[in-house]
Design an enzyme around this catalytic site. Structure first.
Site, PDB file in Angstrom:
ATOM      1  CD  GLN A 256     -11.689 -52.859 -89.859  1.00  0.00           C
ATOM      2  OE1 GLN A 256     -11.306 -53.853 -90.465  1.00  0.00           O
ATOM      3  NE2 GLN A 256     -12.591 -52.922 -88.879  1.00  0.00           N
TER       4      GLN A 256
ATOM      5  CB  ALA B 247     -11.889 -58.617 -97.094  1.00  0.00           C
ATOM      6  CG  HIS B 248     -11.276 -56.957 -92.333  1.00  0.00           C
ATOM      7  ND1 HIS B 248     -12.064 -56.136 -91.580  1.00  0.00           N
ATOM      8  CD2 HIS B 248     -12.042 -58.055 -92.571  1.00  0.00           C
ATOM      9  CE1 HIS B 248     -13.229 -56.713 -91.363  1.00  0.00           C
ATOM     10  NE2 HIS B 248     -13.234 -57.869 -91.956  1.00  0.00           N
ATOM     11  CG  ASN B 249      -8.414 -59.558 -89.903  1.00  0.00           C
ATOM     12  OD1 ASN B 249      -7.591 -58.656 -89.774  1.00  0.00           O
ATOM     13  ND2 ASN B 249      -9.529 -59.611 -89.191  1.00  0.00           N
TER      14      ASN B 249
END
Length: 352
Positions: free
Chosen positions: A200, A241-243
């Site tokens: 990541q 969460a990511h993004n």
């Protein structure tokens, strides 16, 4: 802290009404509930259901709407939004403690960190190389700031906050105990039966005036960054969460879960326990009520709900039994409709 009614009225933009010419000089020192407040305390009222308590109150003053003023037996601060007025007054009466600038002897601070002289770094903190802490930043006990992170002016981290590498946090932020910003996003690729971790490499960008609740986690992006815009308020135990991208001045209650790459608009209100699936978009001005599952994009502002309200156990079990028979009932209805249709066709043919 003691503040006169005259000063409070000026600070919150309210009109002062009260018995006696010296009402404005009355000094208050704390806030309290309407029914429990004493002569030195301030309270507020917003709804007619509290009128009996208002009529009996012994508070030093009450913040209320103009419509409730005739029922108030004590000095009143009258404004259009009593809750907002109370928030501002409470901040004056109960100011946040301001720690002394300096670095605690037990903190571990890299010589390559850039720290403004007004910053306060508490005990057991760790500040890595390349970190920049702007003026009046406060790190409470046990905070960890990763390499090359940047924390803006006036931001406070209360205790045990972890900020990952390269994270950028804006001005006047407030991060509650246990918050984690810039943790590893949940990214894996399948290799047969095994899962292979996907690095990541993005980070987290947080705007100004953002509040992050206790034990809330905000994952860094996989390739792009996770973005939290200005004025966002996140309650405790939220997973971002990511993004994910959250628009300015959106507020979320506790236990919300947001899957990767979801985009949430500005000025949204997300109730407690809401689940938001990944890769969808929510428009500006959307309200999602508690425990709703958002499984597809919401393109228009409005109020959205899902879930089944609770009921007595016996009634719920009966409803569940009916629900399990829905497929069978649906097939039976379809069969009866087809049978009726065939009979109607045959009747028409016979009439000819």
């Amino acid at each position: 802290m003691s503040v006169s009614l005259k000063t409070l009225a000026r600070a919150i933009g309210a009109d002062l009404h009260g018995a006696g010419i010296d009402a404005g000089e009355r000094v208050l020192d704390s806030v309290a509930p309407l029914g429990d407040a004493g002569p030195g305390q301030l309270c507020f009222m917003t709804h007619d259901r509290y009128l009996p308590e208002l009529r009996r109150t012994r508070a030093g003053a009450v913040i209320l709407k103009p419509a409730h003023l005739p029922e108030c037996p004590v000095p009143a601060l009258v404004c259009a939004n009593p809750h907002l007025g109370f928030a501002r007054a409470a901040a004056l009466l109960h100011p946040e403690p301001v720690p002394e600038p300096g670095i605690h002897a037990s903190a571990v601070v890299s010589p390559r960190a850039r720290i403004h002289p007004s910053v306060s770094v508490g005990p057991q903190c760790v500040v890595a190389a390349g970190v920049q802490l702007d003026a009046d930043v406060v790190l409470g006990p046990g905070c960890i700031i990763g390499e090359n992170a940047h924390v803006g002016e006036g931001t406070r981290m209360l205790a045990r906050v972890t900020v990952g590498a390269r994270v950028r946090i804006g001005r006047r932020g407030l991060l509650h105990p246990g918050a984690v910003v810039g943790s590893e996003g949940f990214g894996f690729a399948k290799d047969g039966e095994a899962w292979i971790r996907v690095p990541q490499v993005g980070t987290v960008i947080i705007g100004d005036d953002v509040e992050v609740g206790a034990n809330t986690t905000i994952d860094r992006g996989a390739l792009e960054d996770t973005v939290i815009e200005d004025g966002v308020k996140l309650d405790n135990l939220i997973q971002v969460a990511h993004n994910v991208h959250i628009g300015a001045h959106t507020a979320m209650a506790g236990c919300v879960g947001i899957a990767g790459s979801a985009r949430i608009g500005r000025r949204c209100s997300i109730g407690g326990g809401v689940g938001i699936a990944g890769h969808l978009e929510i428009a500006d001005g959307v309200t999602v009520t508690g425990m709703t599952l958002v499984s597809r994009s919401i393109p228009e502002p409005g109020v959205y709900s899902s879930g089944v309200p609770f009921s007595p156990a016996r009634e719920w079990n009966r409803s569940l039994a009916h629900l399990r028979r829905l497929d069978t009932l649906s097939r039976r209805v379809r069969s009866l409709e087809e049978q009726a249709s065939r009979q109607g066709t045959k009747a028409d043919s016979d009439n000819e």
